[in-house]
Design a protein around this motif. Structure first.
Motif, PDB file in Angstrom:
ATOM      1  N   CYS A 144      -1.442  13.008  -9.841  1.00 49.21           N
ATOM      2  CA  CYS A 144      -1.048  12.347  -8.590  1.00 49.21           C
ATOM      3  C   CYS A 144      -2.130  11.469  -7.967  1.00 49.21           C
ATOM      4  O   CYS A 144      -2.445  11.595  -6.782  1.00 49.21           O
TER       5      CYS A 144
ATOM      6  N   CYS B 226       5.064  13.415   0.396  1.00 52.63           N
ATOM      7  CA  CYS B 226       4.864  12.054   0.898  1.00 52.63           C
ATOM      8  C   CYS B 226       4.518  12.136   2.377  1.00 52.63           C
ATOM      9  O   CYS B 226       4.765  13.160   3.031  1.00 52.63           O
TER      10      CYS B 226
ATOM     11  N   ASP C 161       0.836   4.552  -9.335  1.00 53.03           N
ATOM     12  CA  ASP C 161       0.794   4.127  -7.938  1.00 53.03           C
ATOM     13  C   ASP C 161       0.151   2.747  -7.845  1.00 53.03           C
ATOM     14  O   ASP C 161      -0.935   2.512  -8.397  1.00 53.03           O
TER      15      ASP C 161
ATOM     16  N   CYS D 247      11.705   5.774  -6.158  1.00 51.57           N
ATOM     17  CA  CYS D 247      10.939   4.599  -5.754  1.00 51.57           C
ATOM     18  C   CYS D 247      11.846   3.681  -4.944  1.00 51.57           C
ATOM     19  O   CYS D 247      13.058   3.630  -5.171  1.00 51.57           O
TER      20      CYS D 247
ATOM     21  N   TYR E 202      -2.709  -1.163 -10.405  1.00 53.68           N
ATOM     22  CA  TYR E 202      -2.006   0.121 -10.327  1.00 53.68           C
ATOM     23  C   TYR E 202      -2.786   1.202 -11.080  1.00 53.68           C
ATOM     24  O   TYR E 202      -3.445   0.948 -12.085  1.00 53.68           O
TER      25      TYR E 202
ATOM     26  N   LYS F 229       1.978  10.148 -13.008  1.00 52.03           N
ATOM     27  CA  LYS F 229       1.979   9.418 -11.739  1.00 52.03           C
ATOM     28  C   LYS F 229       1.545   7.974 -11.956  1.00 52.03           C
ATOM     29  O   LYS F 229       0.609   7.690 -12.704  1.00 52.03           O
TER      30      LYS F 229
ATOM     31  N   THR G 155      -3.358   8.588  -5.960  1.00 54.92           N
ATOM     32  CA  THR G 155      -2.646   7.803  -4.947  1.00 54.92           C
ATOM     33  C   THR G 155      -3.631   6.938  -4.173  1.00 54.92           C
ATOM     34  O   THR G 155      -4.704   7.409  -3.769  1.00 54.92           O
TER      35      THR G 155
ATOM     36  N   GLY H 229      -2.229  13.030  -1.161  1.00 58.26           N
ATOM     37  CA  GLY H 229      -1.943  11.735  -0.562  1.00 58.26           C
ATOM     38  C   GLY H 229      -2.612  11.595   0.786  1.00 58.26           C
ATOM     39  O   GLY H 229      -3.150  12.563   1.348  1.00 58.26           O
TER      40      GLY H 229
ATOM     41  N   ALA I 210       7.165   3.214 -10.804  1.00 54.50           N
ATOM     42  CA  ALA I 210       6.579   2.492  -9.667  1.00 54.50           C
ATOM     43  C   ALA I 210       7.008   1.040  -9.724  1.00 54.50           C
ATOM     44  O   ALA I 210       7.181   0.460 -10.798  1.00 54.50           O
TER      45      ALA I 210
END
Length: 520
Positions: free
Chosen positions: A85, A171, A45, A255, A54, A43, A87, A129, A296
């Motif tokens: 993940c 999401c 982000d 993305c 990031y 992942k 986020t 998320g 990303a």
């Protein structure tokens, strides 16, 4: 004695790559920076707020990188096993991540220890998320459940157990603070509303779902799984709008760019495809060294970061726009000065001195000039010429045939040279611009070397390959002639119907005229 004229090579237009605005734009990124992580990067982000750091999730760590830094500026390593993940929240202050042990951790970006830990999943949590209200977290795990958590009280609000396989992506809607979406290996994408006790929409993707993405407007949903990227209309009950199959292996990540006009997809086939969200056609493609797991794009489209299975992080930055420096340039001569005297016409009493132009001949031209036919043919059969400029090779063959020395140039060759000749002919004979010349050359070679057929396995194999290529081309031409005949029949039928229709109209008009005259 007349001077030698260099060989004229017929110029044929090439079908080069079409250069579009997208090609120019996406090629405007610098040479990538490679950063090695401790494991596969699952992942990436970007923080939604400047300076757009990031977070990279790999192995049991989460690294925070600055936009231009090659070393992590912060590390979260309070995981017993793999982390998943990581986020950012919309304000960029909090970070949430799942883990292999089934817990969800909430971090403050400015701190180190987790602020909250949410326990409720019985297996690994691959999805975590924030909802758009900033005070709730959604999650999905390998226990087939999708949960909703309250951040202030660190308690579970609701748990949905509707998937029948691992939940691996999700999401949240930016328009509605109660809506979030999860994708599962049971081939389905489910839309949940926190105000209900069950999912409000189920979409059948048809393949294990690896990634889901919701457009900023909240009306379009993109799902990726298998080799397919599918776009759905959520407002029409999950109607399929388009199905894209441009990858050769499983698509792992999706993305959007900052404007929402370009969709990016990464795959295990080592490619990142860029689609236009109006036509859904591929406008550009990036190629990478190994399979891609995560992707990303920074909020200002200034940086593209790709994570791969071998733990390498590939970072590309846009080239800065060149600033025009306001410096005093040296004054150049006026245009009139440069062209002065060019249009002057010499008078009768003028004495003109011509400057001799030295003409440099190429190697094959020098050999043709000295009538060394065999060596001239050898010169154009070099790999640099026959592979990149085959039109030069064919032009020399045509010139030798015009001179009547082609047979002597082709004769007396060993196994290696005959193999090169036949390979070139078998590869290029199907091209219309070369066919007339190469068919003649192939006929002469077959006539010269017919007595030695069967003595060399390599030469025999090339003759069979040439025969196969010509046979396929003949069959192809026959099929085209059949299609052409069908089209001629159809056009003739349409023309006949049109003529009949015009005759009927004319006769009807004549009848009506006669009736009118009789009545009068």
């Amino acid at each position: 004695m007349a001077t030698y004229k260099p060989l004229v090579v017929q110029a044929v237009p090439r079908l080069g790559e079409r250069v579009t605005q997208d090609t120019v734009y996406w090629r405007g990124y610098k040479t990538p920076v490679q950063i090695k992580e401790f494991g596969a990067v699952n992942k990436i982000d970007f923080s939604p707020v400047p300076p757009y750091n990031y977070a990279v999730t790999a192995s049991s760590r989460i690294h925070i990188y600055g936009r231009y830094s090659q070393e992590p500026i912060k590390t979260f390593s309070r995981f017993k096993d793999a982390a998943y993940c990581a986020t950012y929240r919309e304000d960029g202050n909090l970070l949430v991540a799942g883990s292999e042990e089934g817990s969800i951790r909430l971090f403050d970006v400015s701190g180190k220890a987790p602020l909250r830990q949410f326990d409720g999943h019985t297996k690994a949590v691959h999805v975590a998320g924030f909802l758009s209200d900033k005070y709730r977290i959604f999650s999905g795990g390998d226990d087939y459940s999708s949960n909703l958590w309250d951040i202030p009280s660190a308690t579970e609000i609701v748990s949905y157990s509707e998937h029948t396989d691992y939940v691996r992506c999700g999401c949240a809607s930016k328009v509605n603070a109660d809506v979030f979406i999860t994708g599962s290996y049971d081939h389905t994408v489910k839309l949940f509303d926190a105000r209900t006790k069950s999912s409000v929409m189920t979409i059948e993707h048809g393949q294990p779902v690896e990634s889901v993405l919701l457009f900023p407007s909240g009306g379009l949903l993109v799902s990726a799984g298998g080799r397919y990227v599918k776009v759905w209309d959520v407002l029409k009950g999950g109607q399929l709008l388009v199905s894209l199959k441009n990858h050769h292996k499983t698509v792992t990540c999706l993305c959007l760019n900052s404007s929402g006009q370009r969709l990016l997809s990464g795959s295990l086939d080592r490619h990142v495809k860029i689609y236009s969200t109006t036509s859904y056609k591929v406008v550009h493609s990036f190629n990478y060294a190994t399979s891609i797991l995560s992707l990303a794009l920074s909020p200002e489209d200034e940086t593209i970061v790709v994570g791969m299975t071998n733990g390498v992080l590939n970072v590309k930055h846009r080239k800065p726009e060149e600033r025009k420096e306001k410096t005093q340039k040296r004054r150049q001569p006026a245009y009139k000065t440069c062209v002065k005297g060019r249009t002057y016409m010499p008078k009768q009493e003028d004495f003109c001195v011509s400057k001799p132009v030295k003409r440099v001949l190429r190697k094959y031209d020098k050999l043709l000039k000295s009538f060394q036919s065999s060596k001239a043919l050898d010169a154009v059969l070099e790999p640099s010429i026959r592979l990149h400029t085959p039109e030069v090779t064919v032009a020399v063959m045509q010139e030798l045939h015009r001179r009547g020395t082609l047979r002597s140039a082709l004769a007396g060759r060993d196994e290696k040279q005959v193999n090169i000749l036949l390979t070139f002919i078998a590869r290029r004979v199907i091209e219309p611009r070369f066919t007339p010349v190469l068919v003649t050359v192939a006929d002469i070679i077959a006539d010269i070397y017919q007595p030695v057929v069967g003595q060399s396995a390599i030469v025999d194999r090339q003759f069979l390959r040439l025969q196969e290529a010509i046979g396929k081309e003949i069959d192809y031409q026959a099929e085209l002639l059949e299609v052409l005949g069908m089209m001629d029949t159809l056009f003739a039928t349409f023309t006949k119907k049109k003529d009949t229709y015009l005759e009927e109209n004319e006769s009807n008009g004549l009848t009506e005229t006669m009736k009118t005259n009789m009545n009068n």
